[in-house]
Design a protein around this motif. Structure first.
Motif, short mmCIF file in Angstrom:
data_model
loop_
_atom_site.label_atom_id
_atom_site.label_comp_id
_atom_site.label_asym_id
_atom_site.label_seq_id
_atom_site.Cartn_x
_atom_site.Cartn_y
_atom_site.Cartn_z
N ILE A 23 36.34 227.42 34.77
CA ILE A 23 36.84 228.79 34.42
C ILE A 23 36.72 229.97 35.30
N TYR A 24 37.92 230.69 35.67
CA TYR A 24 37.63 231.77 36.43
C TYR A 24 37.87 233.02 35.55
N MET A 25 37.34 234.17 35.76
CA MET A 25 37.54 235.45 35.43
C MET A 25 37.83 236.43 36.24
N VAL A 26 38.67 237.10 36.02
CA VAL A 26 39.04 238.28 36.95
C VAL A 26 39.03 239.55 36.20
N THR A 27 38.32 240.72 36.55
CA THR A 27 38.02 242.05 35.89
C THR A 27 38.11 243.13 36.71
N GLY A 28 38.62 244.20 36.23
CA GLY A 28 38.77 245.47 37.01
C GLY A 28 37.17 245.84 37.04
N ARG A 29 36.90 247.35 37.47
CA ARG A 29 35.39 247.49 37.77
C ARG A 29 35.25 248.13 36.30
N ASP A 30 36.17 248.68 35.47
CA ASP A 30 35.94 248.88 34.09
C ASP A 30 35.51 247.78 33.14
N GLY A 31 35.34 246.59 33.67
CA GLY A 31 35.18 245.52 32.87
C GLY A 31 36.28 245.12 32.08
N GLY A 32 37.46 245.69 32.21
CA GLY A 32 38.70 244.89 31.51
C GLY A 32 39.10 243.65 32.07
N ILE A 33 39.37 242.70 31.30
CA ILE A 33 39.62 241.31 31.83
C ILE A 33 41.32 241.49 31.99
N ILE A 34 41.55 241.05 33.63
CA ILE A 34 42.90 240.90 33.80
C ILE A 34 43.46 239.72 33.76
#
Length: 122
Positions: A49-60
């Motif tokens: 699994i991979y996860m991409v988030t913004g600096r605010d922690g919101g999952i993209i």
């Protein structure tokens, strides 16, 4: 305003594969999705699994990657890294970092490490 979509592919008797959660703006524009145009990438090679988030922690994006079951840990890491960086840049990241514990490694440096490890493995 953002919405969350779930996409799931099924592969016969193998079950579920490729589940993804992707944040998109209601109007379809990606502007403002990544604050500061920075994406953070987390790779979980054990679960694929991979996860991409913004600096605010919101999952993209949160997704699995299909790979050969006989693949080495390094090959799985490469597949996850390639998919995650593609997603990060697709959603407008100008800078992306791979998160390992408390460290944030720029994707260029992380890829150099991968290339070195792949060269050593051959």
């Amino acid at each position: 305003m953002y919405c969350v979509s779930k996409m799931t592919e099924f592969w016969g008797s193998y079950g579920e594969s490729g589940s993804s959660y992707i944040r998109e703006t209601k109007g379809g524009s990606f502007t403002g999705l990544l604050p500061g145009d920075v994406a953070l990438i987390e790779l979980d090679t054990e679960r694929g699994i991979y996860m991409v988030t913004g600096r605010d922690g919101g999952i993209i994006a949160l997704s699995t990657v299909r790979y050969n079951p006989k693949a080495t840990e390094l090959e799985v890491r490469r597949a996850l890294f390639n998919a995650a960086t593609d997603v990060a840049y697709h959603y407008g990241a100008k800078n992306a970092f791979v998160v390992q514990g408390v460290d944030r490694i720029p994707v260029n440096e992380y890829e150099v490490g991968l290339l070195t490890a792949e060269g050593d493995e051959r």
